[in-house]
Motif scaffolding. Sequence first.
Motif, short mmCIF file in Angstrom:
data_model
loop_
_atom_site.label_atom_id
_atom_site.label_comp_id
_atom_site.label_asym_id
_atom_site.label_seq_id
_atom_site.Cartn_x
_atom_site.Cartn_y
_atom_site.Cartn_z
N LEU A 1 -10.43 6.29 2.88
CA LEU A 1 -9.35 6.31 1.80
C LEU A 1 -8.19 5.54 2.33
CD1 LEU A 1 -11.04 8.33 0.36
CD2 LEU A 1 -8.97 9.51 -0.03
N ASN B 1 -2.94 9.71 -7.54
CA ASN B 1 -2.17 8.35 -7.52
C ASN B 1 -2.71 7.53 -8.32
OD1 ASN B 1 -1.84 5.44 -6.23
ND2 ASN B 1 0.14 6.34 -6.70
N ALA C 1 -3.19 2.07 -6.36
CA ALA C 1 -4.65 2.46 -6.61
C ALA C 1 -5.06 1.35 -7.41
CB ALA C 1 -4.73 3.65 -7.50
#
Length: 356
Positions: free
Chosen positions: A49, A164, A169
Motif C-alpha cells: 500500500l 481515501n 488514490a
Amino acid sequence: MKNTALQRPQPVRWDHGTLYLLDQTRLPLETVIDPYTTVEQVWDAIRRLKVRGAPAIGIAGAYGLVLAMRSQQHLTHEDFLAQLDTQAAYLDSARPTAVNLHWALQRLLRQARQLHQQPVPEIYQALEQTAIQIHAEDRQLCRRIGDHGRPLIKTGMGILTHCNAGALATAELGTALAPLYLAHEAGVSFRVYADETRPLLQGARLTTWELQQAGIDVTLICDNMAATLMAQDCIDMVIVGTDRVAANGDVANKIGTLGVAILAQYFQIPFYVACPLLHHRLRHPSGEAIVIEERAQDEVTHLGQRRTAPVGMAVRNPAFDVTPHTLVGADHRARNLAASYGETLRAGLWPRSSRR
Ligand code: MRU
C-alpha cells in the motif's frame, strides 16, 4: 485558500521511463517519492500500500508491466508475449479486489496480442504509450466524476467519507473527493468528516492530509463515531469510492463502508458511490462473487510498531466489504426500486434542506 492542482498530491509519476511513487505508508509525517525500476519493486509497493486506491494501483501496475518488459525486447514474439503473460499474472497477484489492476494489465495484454506482427521493440513502445494513456484517462474520468457530482455539494453541508478516494488514490482529483474539490473551487463551503478507517488509517493519514492541503474544512472522526454524528444531524450526505462493482450494483469498498451505508439508511442520509462506469466490467453478477483481500494479522494486532492485542489472539482482517446496491442512493424510501450503480451519482439529493 482555494484548491489548485499544485496543492493536490501526485501518487504516481512516469518520467522518461522511470516510475515515481509517493510512499503513502509514510504520510502524513513524511513526503517521500521513490523511483522504481523493477517489476518486483512495483509489486511490493502495491502489496504494501505504498501506492493504493483502485485507480492508482491500476496505473502503477501498467507502468510496472512496462518496466518488466523493458529488458525483454530481444526476445522472439512468442517468448515476449509469454513473458508478458507471466509478468502480468505476477503483478495481478499483488492485490485481488480492485478491478483496476486486473483491467489495466489485461488491456496491455490485449494490445500486445493485437500488435503481434510488429517488431518486439515497437510492441514495447506501444505498451508504454498505453500505460501513459491509462494514466491520462483516469485523470479525465476523475474530472468527469467531479463535474457530475459537484452539484450535490451545497453550502453548509456536512459530508462523510470513508477511507481515501481522493487524489492519492487516483491520477488526480479522486473519485469520491472529486466533487468536493470542484465544489470547493467554485466557492461552496462545506465540512468533510473523514472516518479514520481502521486498521490502516487511510482516512486519518491520507484523506485529512490531502483535504487539509487543499484548504478544505475537514474533521477527523474515529470509525465508531459516525453514528453519533449522524444522530446529531451533522451529516447530510455520505460519498465513498469503490474498488469493484458487481453487475447488480453491489459495491466493494474499504472495510467499514457497509457499516456506514447501513447507518445512512437508518438515518435516511443519501449514500453515494463515485465511480467511473468505464472501468467496471461487471464481471461478477453480485457482490458475493467479489474476492475480498484478507490481509496480515499484525495490521489489526498492532498500532504502528506497538502491539495492542494479546499474543496468539485470533484475528480477521478483510480489507474490503460489499455494500448491497439497495443501500446505495439518495432516496432511501425508494430503495427497493434498486438504484443501479449507474444512477448513484445521477440520483437526486435526498429532498430535504440541510438540517444544520
Ligand atoms: O486498501 P486501499 O487503501 O487501496 O483501499 C482503497 C479504497 O477502498 C478506496 O475507497 C477505493 O479504492 C476507491 S478509490 C478511488
